[in-house]
Design a protein around this motif. Structure first.
Motif, PDB file in Angstrom:
ATOM      1  N   GLY A 262     -52.524 -22.040 -12.629  1.00 23.95           N
ATOM      2  CA  GLY A 262     -51.976 -21.723 -13.937  1.00 23.95           C
ATOM      3  C   GLY A 262     -52.979 -20.996 -14.809  1.00 23.95           C
ATOM      4  N   THR A 263     -54.256 -21.364 -14.686  1.00 26.47           N
ATOM      5  CA  THR A 263     -55.299 -20.661 -15.438  1.00 26.47           C
ATOM      6  C   THR A 263     -55.340 -19.190 -15.041  1.00 26.47           C
ATOM      7  OG1 THR A 263     -56.635 -22.659 -15.741  1.00 26.47           O
ATOM      8  CG2 THR A 263     -57.788 -20.543 -15.831  1.00 26.47           C
ATOM      9  N   LEU A 264     -55.222 -18.901 -13.751  1.00 25.97           N
ATOM     10  CA  LEU A 264     -55.216 -17.519 -13.285  1.00 25.97           C
ATOM     11  C   LEU A 264     -53.971 -16.776 -13.759  1.00 25.97           C
ATOM     12  CD1 LEU A 264     -56.540 -18.288  -9.723  1.00 25.97           C
ATOM     13  CD2 LEU A 264     -57.685 -16.773 -11.368  1.00 25.97           C
ATOM     14  N   GLN A 265     -52.832 -17.469 -13.819  1.00 22.60           N
ATOM     15  CA  GLN A 265     -51.626 -16.829 -14.326  1.00 22.60           C
ATOM     16  C   GLN A 265     -51.812 -16.365 -15.768  1.00 22.60           C
ATOM     17  OE1 GLN A 265     -49.028 -20.187 -13.448  1.00 22.60           O
ATOM     18  NE2 GLN A 265     -47.769 -18.895 -12.137  1.00 22.60           N
ATOM     19  N   PHE A 266     -52.450 -17.208 -16.579  1.00 23.05           N
ATOM     20  CA  PHE A 266     -52.619 -16.828 -17.977  1.00 23.05           C
ATOM     21  C   PHE A 266     -53.744 -15.815 -18.162  1.00 23.05           C
ATOM     22  CE2 PHE A 266     -49.754 -20.310 -18.803  1.00 23.05           C
ATOM     23  CZ  PHE A 266     -48.950 -19.723 -19.775  1.00 23.05           C
ATOM     24  N   ALA A 267     -54.742 -15.837 -17.302  1.00 23.04           N
ATOM     25  CA  ALA A 267     -55.727 -14.759 -17.333  1.00 23.04           C
ATOM     26  C   ALA A 267     -55.021 -13.420 -17.113  1.00 23.04           C
ATOM     27  CB  ALA A 267     -56.800 -14.986 -16.270  1.00 23.04           C
ATOM     28  N   TYR A 268     -54.141 -13.385 -16.133  1.00 26.75           N
ATOM     29  CA  TYR A 268     -53.361 -12.194 -15.805  1.00 26.75           C
ATOM     30  C   TYR A 268     -52.437 -11.804 -16.953  1.00 26.75           C
ATOM     31  CZ  TYR A 268     -49.671  -9.520 -13.366  1.00 26.75           C
ATOM     32  OH  TYR A 268     -48.754  -8.582 -12.987  1.00 26.75           O
ATOM     33  N   ALA A 269     -51.649 -12.769 -17.444  1.00 23.33           N
ATOM     34  CA  ALA A 269     -50.632 -12.466 -18.451  1.00 23.33           C
ATOM     35  C   ALA A 269     -51.247 -12.060 -19.787  1.00 23.33           C
ATOM     36  CB  ALA A 269     -49.716 -13.670 -18.641  1.00 23.33           C
ATOM     37  N   PHE A 270     -52.309 -12.748 -20.203  1.00 24.09           N
ATOM     38  CA  PHE A 270     -52.956 -12.398 -21.471  1.00 24.09           C
ATOM     39  C   PHE A 270     -53.522 -10.976 -21.417  1.00 24.09           C
ATOM     40  CE2 PHE A 270     -54.225 -16.859 -23.255  1.00 24.09           C
ATOM     41  CZ  PHE A 270     -52.893 -17.173 -23.395  1.00 24.09           C
ATOM     42  N   HIS A 271     -54.250 -10.686 -20.345  1.00 25.46           N
ATOM     43  CA  HIS A 271     -54.901  -9.379 -20.240  1.00 25.46           C
ATOM     44  C   HIS A 271     -53.864  -8.260 -20.159  1.00 25.46           C
ATOM     45  CE1 HIS A 271     -57.534  -6.199 -18.629  1.00 25.46           C
ATOM     46  NE2 HIS A 271     -58.527  -6.882 -19.162  1.00 25.46           N
ATOM     47  N   LYS A 272     -52.848  -8.435 -19.317  1.00 27.28           N
ATOM     48  CA  LYS A 272     -51.821  -7.410 -19.158  1.00 27.28           C
ATOM     49  C   LYS A 272     -50.973  -7.293 -20.414  1.00 27.28           C
ATOM     50  CE  LYS A 272     -48.259  -5.797 -15.955  1.00 27.28           C
ATOM     51  NZ  LYS A 272     -47.593  -6.012 -14.638  1.00 27.28           N
ATOM     52  N   GLY A 273     -50.723  -8.426 -21.092  1.00 23.16           N
ATOM     53  CA  GLY A 273     -49.939  -8.389 -22.320  1.00 23.16           C
ATOM     54  C   GLY A 273     -50.608  -7.553 -23.399  1.00 23.16           C
ATOM     55  N   VAL A 274     -51.919  -7.673 -23.518  1.00 21.42           N
ATOM     56  CA  VAL A 274     -52.661  -6.842 -24.474  1.00 21.42           C
ATOM     57  C   VAL A 274     -52.625  -5.386 -24.021  1.00 21.42           C
ATOM     58  CG1 VAL A 274     -54.941  -6.356 -25.434  1.00 21.42           C
ATOM     59  CG2 VAL A 274     -54.145  -8.720 -25.270  1.00 21.42           C
ATOM     60  N   GLU A 275     -52.838  -5.161 -22.746  1.00 24.03           N
ATOM     61  CA  GLU A 275     -52.850  -3.801 -22.189  1.00 24.03           C
ATOM     62  C   GLU A 275     -51.537  -3.072 -22.477  1.00 24.03           C
ATOM     63  OE1 GLU A 275     -54.629  -2.627 -18.088  1.00 24.03           O
ATOM     64  OE2 GLU A 275     -52.515  -3.072 -17.732  1.00 24.03           O
ATOM     65  N   ASP A 282     -56.722  -8.038 -31.146  1.00 19.72           N
ATOM     66  CA  ASP A 282     -57.799  -8.746 -31.844  1.00 19.72           C
ATOM     67  C   ASP A 282     -57.500 -10.231 -32.049  1.00 19.72           C
ATOM     68  OD1 ASP A 282     -55.758  -8.507 -33.650  1.00 19.72           O
ATOM     69  OD2 ASP A 282     -56.976  -7.660 -35.281  1.00 19.72           O
ATOM     70  N   ALA A 283     -56.530 -10.767 -31.288  1.00 18.53           N
ATOM     71  CA  ALA A 283     -56.152 -12.171 -31.465  1.00 18.53           C
ATOM     72  C   ALA A 283     -56.887 -13.117 -30.524  1.00 18.53           C
ATOM     73  CB  ALA A 283     -54.643 -12.338 -31.277  1.00 18.53           C
ATOM     74  N   GLY A 284     -57.730 -12.594 -29.640  1.00 21.25           N
ATOM     75  CA  GLY A 284     -58.512 -13.444 -28.749  1.00 21.25           C
ATOM     76  C   GLY A 284     -57.969 -13.575 -27.348  1.00 21.25           C
ATOM     77  N   TYR A 285     -56.891 -12.849 -27.037  1.00 26.74           N
ATOM     78  CA  TYR A 285     -56.293 -12.992 -25.710  1.00 26.74           C
ATOM     79  C   TYR A 285     -57.190 -12.433 -24.602  1.00 26.74           C
ATOM     80  CZ  TYR A 285     -51.880 -14.325 -27.914  1.00 26.74           C
ATOM     81  OH  TYR A 285     -50.915 -14.982 -28.630  1.00 26.74           O
ATOM     82  N   VAL A 286     -57.798 -11.300 -24.822  1.00 27.23           N
ATOM     83  CA  VAL A 286     -58.657 -10.711 -23.787  1.00 27.23           C
ATOM     84  C   VAL A 286     -59.848 -11.620 -23.511  1.00 27.23           C
ATOM     85  CG1 VAL A 286     -60.194  -8.791 -23.236  1.00 27.23           C
ATOM     86  CG2 VAL A 286     -57.947  -8.343 -24.223  1.00 27.23           C
ATOM     87  N   GLU A 287     -60.462 -12.137 -24.574  1.00 33.86           N
ATOM     88  CA  GLU A 287     -61.609 -13.043 -24.404  1.00 33.86           C
ATOM     89  C   GLU A 287     -61.196 -14.296 -23.643  1.00 33.86           C
ATOM     90  OE1 GLU A 287     -62.241 -10.376 -27.880  1.00 33.86           O
ATOM     91  OE2 GLU A 287     -60.603 -11.676 -27.201  1.00 33.86           O
ATOM     92  N   ALA A 288     -60.013 -14.833 -23.965  1.00 35.61           N
ATOM     93  CA  ALA A 288     -59.528 -16.015 -23.258  1.00 35.61           C
ATOM     94  C   ALA A 288     -59.281 -15.710 -21.787  1.00 35.61           C
ATOM     95  CB  ALA A 288     -58.240 -16.516 -23.914  1.00 35.61           C
ATOM     96  N   ALA A 289     -58.721 -14.527 -21.511  1.00 31.34           N
ATOM     97  CA  ALA A 289     -58.471 -14.126 -20.126  1.00 31.34           C
ATOM     98  C   ALA A 289     -59.770 -14.000 -19.351  1.00 31.34           C
ATOM     99  CB  ALA A 289     -57.708 -12.802 -20.096  1.00 31.34           C
ATOM    100  N   GLU A 290     -60.772 -13.406 -19.983  1.00 26.94           N
ATOM    101  CA  GLU A 290     -62.059 -13.225 -19.305  1.00 26.94           C
ATOM    102  C   GLU A 290     -62.741 -14.564 -19.041  1.00 26.94           C
ATOM    103  OE1 GLU A 290     -63.935 -10.555 -22.014  1.00 26.94           O
ATOM    104  OE2 GLU A 290     -63.065  -8.750 -21.074  1.00 26.94           O
ATOM    105  N   ARG A 291     -62.678 -15.486 -19.997  1.00 23.46           N
ATOM    106  CA  ARG A 291     -63.254 -16.820 -19.765  1.00 23.46           C
ATOM    107  C   ARG A 291     -62.530 -17.527 -18.627  1.00 23.46           C
ATOM    108  NH1 ARG A 291     -62.770 -17.352 -25.310  1.00 23.46           N
ATOM    109  NH2 ARG A 291     -61.151 -18.957 -25.071  1.00 23.46           N
ATOM    110  N   ALA A 292     -61.210 -17.391 -18.610  1.00 18.15           N
ATOM    111  CA  ALA A 292     -60.405 -18.052 -17.582  1.00 18.15           C
ATOM    112  C   ALA A 292     -60.744 -17.521 -16.193  1.00 18.15           C
ATOM    113  CB  ALA A 292     -58.920 -17.845 -17.878  1.00 18.15           C
ATOM    114  N   PHE A 293     -60.816 -16.203 -16.062  1.00 16.68           N
ATOM    115  CA  PHE A 293     -61.100 -15.650 -14.745  1.00 16.68           C
ATOM    116  C   PHE A 293     -62.527 -15.960 -14.311  1.00 16.68           C
ATOM    117  CE2 PHE A 293     -62.234 -12.142 -11.811  1.00 16.68           C
ATOM    118  CZ  PHE A 293     -61.388 -12.505 -10.780  1.00 16.68           C
ATOM    119  N   GLU A 294     -63.451 -15.913 -15.244  1.00 18.92           N
ATOM    120  CA  GLU A 294     -64.852 -16.183 -14.909  1.00 18.92           C
ATOM    121  C   GLU A 294     -65.027 -17.583 -14.344  1.00 18.92           C
ATOM    122  OE1 GLU A 294     -68.625 -15.043 -14.184  1.00 18.92           O
ATOM    123  OE2 GLU A 294     -67.053 -13.752 -15.019  1.00 18.92           O
ATOM    124  N   VAL A 295     -64.387 -18.570 -14.965  1.00 17.34           N
ATOM    125  CA  VAL A 295     -64.554 -19.938 -14.470  1.00 17.34           C
ATOM    126  C   VAL A 295     -63.822 -20.113 -13.135  1.00 17.34           C
ATOM    127  CG1 VAL A 295     -62.575 -20.983 -15.670  1.00 17.34           C
ATOM    128  CG2 VAL A 295     -64.569 -22.376 -15.133  1.00 17.34           C
TER     129      VAL A 295
END
Length: 339
Positions: A262-275, A282-295
């Motif tokens: 589920g963490t990977l799903q939201f990394a994907y969805a947050f990043h693509k949603g911003v894209e 500027d709401a923090g979605y990209v940063e959250a996606a990057e933290r999720a994928f990194e861990v």
């Protein structure tokens, strides 16, 4: 020194196609999608071998694969929807090769859903033949492949079925206060047999609606409903991310395990949603996606298995292990964030 993302992707992809996926359908579909996302000929060929085998096993009804009984369904019930996710692989290889067998296989699976599947009283396709239920999984496993098929073939009935399915899900499963989706709703009696806000279920919803929007015209009467549903679930999940970068298996229950798929799903969805301009940059979605994928890089073991994945059926108490869809979501997230 930690492995590069490129090295991890190769290790995960190789482990994915080496897995024993006999009897799988929806689980395998994510493995196929993940292998395709690498763009590497070795892994694309492996994905084609997998989808070819599912076509060989396509039954008289039109359902792809073995159509084996599912241990998480009641005795006598049929899983109507889980093989539908393989339509994406069929269409992908039709687009790549032009071979009619892929389009024909997708058509047979879609016709089964449209013509034979058991439905709720309002006409929405039920997850299983009995009891009559709506499961959040179906946003990704049913509505998304129907939408792609409808858009690519001009089958308006398939596309409308997909959109209607999301409208029903938004009405019956998406909590109007929290913005999160519950797991499943049963028509008779009117109840929620599994009412938790399950992480991967919300991931199916977010990623499924997001990818569906690529096939739904922006002047469709329900387009804004889909966008709003996607944005609400993402906003709710953004606030629930653990400091580690992972999300909990039950996102609003910090006593449940931190879970990778589920963490990977939201990394994907947050990043693509911003894209795609559907989420604020500027709401923090990209940063959250990057933290999720990194861990999630750290949960890949030496053999290429993505660990800490909740296994089916996905309820609150299921164990964490390794699963084909966890492999696939790692590859899809890697391609989205770093491809």
């Amino acid at each position: 020194m930690s492995d590069s993302t490129e090295a991890l992707v190769e290790r995960v992809a190789r482990k994915t196609y080496q897995r024993d996926m006999q009897g799988e359908d929806w689980e395998m579909s994510l493995a196929i999608d993940g292998l395709l996302s690498t763009g590497e000929s070795e892994f694309v060929d492996a994905a084609r071998d997998l989808i070819d085998r599912q076509i060989e096993l396509q039954g008289t009804e039109g359902k792809l694969g073995y159509d084996d009984p599912k241990p998480w369904l009641d005795d006598g019930a049929r899983a109507q929807s889980e093989s539908s996710a393989l339509v994406n692989g069929c269409l992908e290889f039709y687009d790549r090769t032009g071979e009619e067998k892929y389009l024909d296989a997708a058509r047979k699976q879609v016709e089964f859903l449209l013509d034979e599947a058991t439905r709720l009283k309002d006409g929405t396709i039920s997850f299983a033949s009995e009891p009559i239920e709506l499961w959040v999984d179906s946003i990704y496993l049913v509505a998304l492949p129907l939408a792609r098929y409808g858009a690519e073939t001009g089958d308006e009935a398939a596309l409308e079925e997909a959109v209607d399915h999301i409208v029903a899900q938004e009405k019956l499963l998406q909590d109007p206060y929290e913005g999160l989706f519950r797991h499943e709703w049963r028509e008779t009696p009117n109840t929620y047999p599994e009412s938790t806000f399950w992480l991967r279920g919300n991931g199916w919803a977010a990623a499924g609606i997001l990818n569906m929007l690529e096939y739904v015209p922006d002047d469709h009467e329900h387009y804004d409903t889909l966008v709003d549903s996607f944005q609400r679930v993402c906003a709710a999940m953004l606030d629930l991310q653990d400091a580690s970068g992972l999300w909990h298996h039950i996102p609003d229950d910090p006593w449940t395990a931190k879970e990778a798929s589920g963490t990977l799903q939201f990394a994907y969805a947050f990043h693509k949603g911003v894209e795609l301009g559907l989420l604020e940059e500027d709401a923090g979605y990209v940063e959250a996606a990057e933290r999720a994928f990194e861990v999630c890089k750290s949960v890949v073991d030496e053999g290429g298995s993505v660990t800490r994945v909740a296994v089916p059926p996905g309820g609150p108490d299921v164990p964490l292990d390794v699963a084909s869809y966890g492999q696939g979501w790692f590859l899809l997230a890697a391609d989205q964030l770093e491809g």
